[in-house]
Write an enzyme that holds these catalytic residues in place. Structure first.
Site, PDB file in Angstrom:
ATOM      1  N   ASP A 118       0.704  -1.260  -0.136  1.00 51.73           N
ATOM      2  CA  ASP A 118       0.091  -0.029   0.066  1.00 51.73           C
ATOM      3  C   ASP A 118       0.905   1.341  -0.047  1.00 51.73           C
ATOM      4  O   ASP A 118       0.395   2.389   0.700  1.00 51.73           O
ATOM      5  CB  ASP A 118      -0.832   0.023   1.060  1.00 51.73           C
ATOM      6  N   ARG A 147     -16.039  -1.113   1.203  1.00 48.77           N
ATOM      7  CA  ARG A 147     -14.875  -0.988   2.326  1.00 48.77           C
ATOM      8  C   ARG A 147     -15.430  -1.647   3.566  1.00 48.77           C
ATOM      9  O   ARG A 147     -14.520  -1.934   4.394  1.00 48.77           O
ATOM     10  CB  ARG A 147     -14.326   0.405   2.680  1.00 48.77           C
ATOM     11  N   ALA A 175       2.605  -0.269   9.725  1.00 47.79           N
ATOM     12  CA  ALA A 175       3.068  -1.259  10.295  1.00 47.79           C
ATOM     13  C   ALA A 175       2.091  -1.985  11.159  1.00 47.79           C
ATOM     14  O   ALA A 175       2.034  -3.303  11.359  1.00 47.79           O
ATOM     15  CB  ALA A 175       4.254  -0.949  11.225  1.00 47.79           C
ATOM     16  N   HIS A 176       1.138  -1.280  11.941  1.00 47.17           N
ATOM     17  CA  HIS A 176       0.329  -1.916  12.967  1.00 47.17           C
ATOM     18  C   HIS A 176      -0.936  -2.446  12.452  1.00 47.17           C
ATOM     19  O   HIS A 176      -1.837  -3.079  13.026  1.00 47.17           O
ATOM     20  CB  HIS A 176       0.007  -0.974  14.176  1.00 47.17           C
ATOM     21  N   GLY A 217      -1.788  -3.029   8.089  1.00 46.70           N
ATOM     22  CA  GLY A 217      -1.616  -4.098   6.958  1.00 46.70           C
ATOM     23  C   GLY A 217      -0.349  -4.782   7.048  1.00 46.70           C
ATOM     24  O   GLY A 217      -0.366  -6.027   6.610  1.00 46.70           O
TER      25      GLY A 217
END
Length: 221
Positions: free
Chosen positions: A37, A88, A152-153, A155
């Site tokens: 992403d 979504r 980081a926390h 995806g």
């Protein structure tokens, strides 16, 4: 709703990484690189020209260059642009409508996908969910996944956890991911270290270069 403003914070280095429970060693003939992403919409929330953005983009570029030289698959995920209301799911309740039309959906220019690289639509934080990432890795006979990108926390953590659940060894590159804050970045590394190898870009590049298994790797690589 929507993305918060992200302040500048320093990238972690090797001295601050949590110890990884697994002891796997990356091997070029088994590994694929996943760039998660890295779209203008998401990366644009990081402060321009200040840490951690330059390191994030530069380290991913270095990983991609070596992966390409070694014949490793390079896979990008990207959230589809202008999704219809409701597509979504619950993410819309928290993060809003997501990526809009135009350039926001594009991968950042220094990392723009090239011919021969894969680009997968990412409709949820976990890159395996509702995508053919798993089938792609099986078709390429890959059972190791190097994960970098944002966030980081979210995806990165969820994708690494799903890789582990599917018997794919995850390697999370601590200074090639970024997050909403230094605290959340550090938390993500602590969690992923339980089921992933958490490493730096430098150490991973050294391990890849050291390997003599890949037929594409020359002695002077």
């Amino acid at each position: 709703m929507g993305l918060p403003v992200i302040g500048s914070y320093p990238m972690p280095d090797g001295s601050t990484l949590p110890p990884s429970r697994p002891s796997w060693v990356v091997e070029p003939h088994r590994a694929a690189l996943l760039v998660h992403d890295m779209q203008n919409h998401l990366v644009g929330q990081l402060p321009a020209d200040r840490a951690p953005l330059p390191e994030l983009v530069g380290n991913i570029a270095a990983l991609r260059a070596l992966a390409t030289a070694l014949g490793m698959p390079v896979v990008f995920t990207a959230e589809p642009a202008a999704q219809q209301a409701g597509r979504r799911g619950l993410a819309e309740d928290i993060w809003g409508p997501g990526v809009g039309d135009g350039g926001d959906a594009a991968i950042v220019a220094p990392l723009a996908p090239r011919p021969g690289e894969y680009v997968l639509a990412n409709v949820r934080h976990n890159a395996f969910l509702r995508s053919h990432l798993g089938r792609l890795l099986r078709s390429e006979r890959r059972d190791q996944l190097i994960v970098c990108g944002v966030h980081a926390h979210l995806g990165v953590l969820l994708t690494a956890a799903d890789a582990f659940m599917n018997d794919i060894q995850p390697f999370v590159v601590a200074d090639a991911v970024a997050d909403l804050s230094a605290e959340e970045h550090a938390m993500a590394l602590r969690w992923t270290a339980r089921t992933s190898v958490v490493c730096t870009t430098g150490s991973l590049l050294r391990d890849l270069r050291r390997s003599r298994v890949s037929p594409n790797l020359r002695e002077d690589a």
